[in-house]
Design an enzyme around this catalytic site. Structure first.
Site, PDB file in Angstrom:
ATOM      1  N   ASP A  67       0.803  -1.212   0.000  1.00 14.52           N
ATOM      2  CA  ASP A  67       0.000   0.000   0.000  1.00 14.52           C
ATOM      3  C   ASP A  67       0.840   1.270   0.000  1.00 14.52           C
ATOM      4  O   ASP A  67       2.065   1.222   0.185  1.00 14.52           O
ATOM      5  CB  ASP A  67      -0.964   0.003   1.204  1.00 14.52           C
ATOM      6  CG  ASP A  67      -0.284  -0.402   2.516  1.00 14.52           C
ATOM      7  OD1 ASP A  67       0.956  -0.451   2.549  1.00 14.52           O
ATOM      8  OD2 ASP A  67      -1.002  -0.658   3.492  1.00 14.52           O
ATOM      9  N   ASN A 136      -7.595  -2.831  14.428  1.00 12.63           N
ATOM     10  CA  ASN A 136      -8.972  -3.216  14.094  1.00 12.63           C
ATOM     11  C   ASN A 136      -9.006  -4.407  13.125  1.00 12.63           C
ATOM     12  O   ASN A 136     -10.030  -4.690  12.521  1.00 12.63           O
ATOM     13  CB  ASN A 136      -9.742  -2.021  13.508  1.00 12.63           C
ATOM     14  CG  ASN A 136      -9.102  -1.482  12.226  1.00 12.63           C
ATOM     15  OD1 ASN A 136      -8.134  -2.044  11.736  1.00 12.63           O
ATOM     16  ND2 ASN A 136      -9.649  -0.415  11.692  1.00 12.63           N
ATOM     17  N   HIS A 138      -7.206  -4.715  10.341  1.00 17.06           N
ATOM     18  CA  HIS A 138      -6.983  -4.435   8.913  1.00 17.06           C
ATOM     19  C   HIS A 138      -5.648  -5.008   8.441  1.00 17.06           C
ATOM     20  O   HIS A 138      -4.706  -5.145   9.215  1.00 17.06           O
ATOM     21  CB  HIS A 138      -7.134  -2.946   8.577  1.00 17.06           C
ATOM     22  CG  HIS A 138      -6.014  -2.050   8.995  1.00 17.06           C
ATOM     23  ND1 HIS A 138      -6.122  -1.123  10.011  1.00 17.06           N
ATOM     24  CD2 HIS A 138      -4.756  -1.907   8.507  1.00 17.06           C
ATOM     25  CE1 HIS A 138      -4.992  -0.455  10.124  1.00 17.06           C
ATOM     26  NE2 HIS A 138      -4.141  -0.921   9.231  1.00 17.06           N
ATOM     27  N   GLU A 143      -9.793  -1.865   5.375  1.00 13.05           N
ATOM     28  CA  GLU A 143     -10.461  -1.548   6.640  1.00 13.05           C
ATOM     29  C   GLU A 143     -11.684  -2.450   6.833  1.00 13.05           C
ATOM     30  O   GLU A 143     -12.194  -3.027   5.866  1.00 13.05           O
ATOM     31  CB  GLU A 143     -10.895  -0.075   6.615  1.00 13.05           C
ATOM     32  CG  GLU A 143      -9.727   0.911   6.540  1.00 13.05           C
ATOM     33  CD  GLU A 143      -9.041   1.131   7.886  1.00 13.05           C
ATOM     34  OE1 GLU A 143      -9.132   0.253   8.772  1.00 13.05           O
ATOM     35  OE2 GLU A 143      -8.400   2.188   8.048  1.00 13.05           O
TER      36      GLU A 143
END
Ligand code: GLP
Length: 251
Positions: A67, A136, A138, A143
């Site tokens: 990314d 979380n 990810h 996400e």
């Protein structure tokens, strides 16, 4: 899946680097999928050390990173391209032409996503994908609640991710709100996956990822169904999994 338990970050980094170097030795022209964040820094340092000793050769290795922030150029110190140069590529004999990070400054971001997907295909796919994990759950910048079927795409970062990543910026307002990321589908197509996690703040995400229901609510949970998943995590990250104290667990 195979889970290696490490006592601490240092041991985790050595184990992860061992697995990556085995990949490079078995296939010197392998395609490595690489990740950024604090988690892989020790792994990259260990790989660099072994390169310096003459035990590893990156000459034919190709890399694709997961990314990049939208709007940051590779010379920006917060960009993932800069991170990769600084933490690995500048220190080993990899051919810079063989290293790939999405271009967060591309004028046409959709075209850039398409280019990145085609690039991965043209390389014959990813032999081993290294992953960290967000608090979380990810992976890359996928996400919670994102569709599992996506390849490289543009995402809006959640507040929790922006907050977590703000520590690397002068000001939270400087953290880009968008990123370009390989999708879950691109990640799942990798032949092998190596997930690393360290610290108590990852314990909940690791428990849900490895033993919770497979759900887009926890993007990394899809890894449970990958054919070749290796997890290297320290005691703290595994603390909520209710596992024994064995060094290696096959589930
Ligand atoms: C970012 C990256 C992820 C990384 C995550 C966790 O959001 N896009 O690839 O896994 O941060 O980072 P860290 O290892 O610093 O906790």
């Amino acid at each position: 899946m195979r889970i290696y338990r490490a006592k601490n970050y240092q041991e985790l980094s050595r184990k992860a680097a061992n697995i990556i170097s085995a990949q490079i030795i078995i296939k010197p022209n392998c395609v490595l999928g690489l990740a950024t964040g604090s988690s892989p820094i020790g792994t990259y340092r260990q790989l660099t050390e072994w390169y310096e000793k003459g035990d590893l050769d990156f000459r034919e290795v190709k890399t694709v990173n997961l990314d990049e922030y939208v709007g940051l150029s590779g010379t920006d110190h917060q960009s993932y391209r800069y991170f990769m140069n600084d933490n690995l590529f500048n220190h080993v004999n990899i051919d810079r032409q063989n290293t790939n990070v999405p271009n967060g400054k591309a004028a046409d971001l959709q075209a850039e996503c398409k280019r990145y997907n085609e690039l991965i295909r043209s390389l014959g796919g990813i032999d081993m994908q290294l992953l960290g994990i967000g608090r979380n759950g990810h992976i890359g910048f996928n996400e919670p609640e994102e569709a599992f079927e996506k390849e490289t795409h543009i995402v809006n970062l959640t507040d929790s991710t922006i907050e977590a990543n703000a520590r690397l910026f002068d000001n939270i307002a400087d953290v880009p709100g968008q990123a370009i990321t390989m999708g879950i589908k691109s990640i799942m197509q990798a032949k092998r996956i190596l997930l690393i996690a360290s610290g108590k703040d990852k314990a909940d995400a690791i428990q849900k990822t490895l033993f919770g229901p497979v759900s887009p609510k926890v993007p990394a949970s899809i890894l449970q169904i990958h054919q070749n998943l290796t997890v290297v995590a320290d005691d703290d990250a595994l603390s909520e999994c209710g596992l024994g104290s064995e060094g290696m667990i096959v589930c």
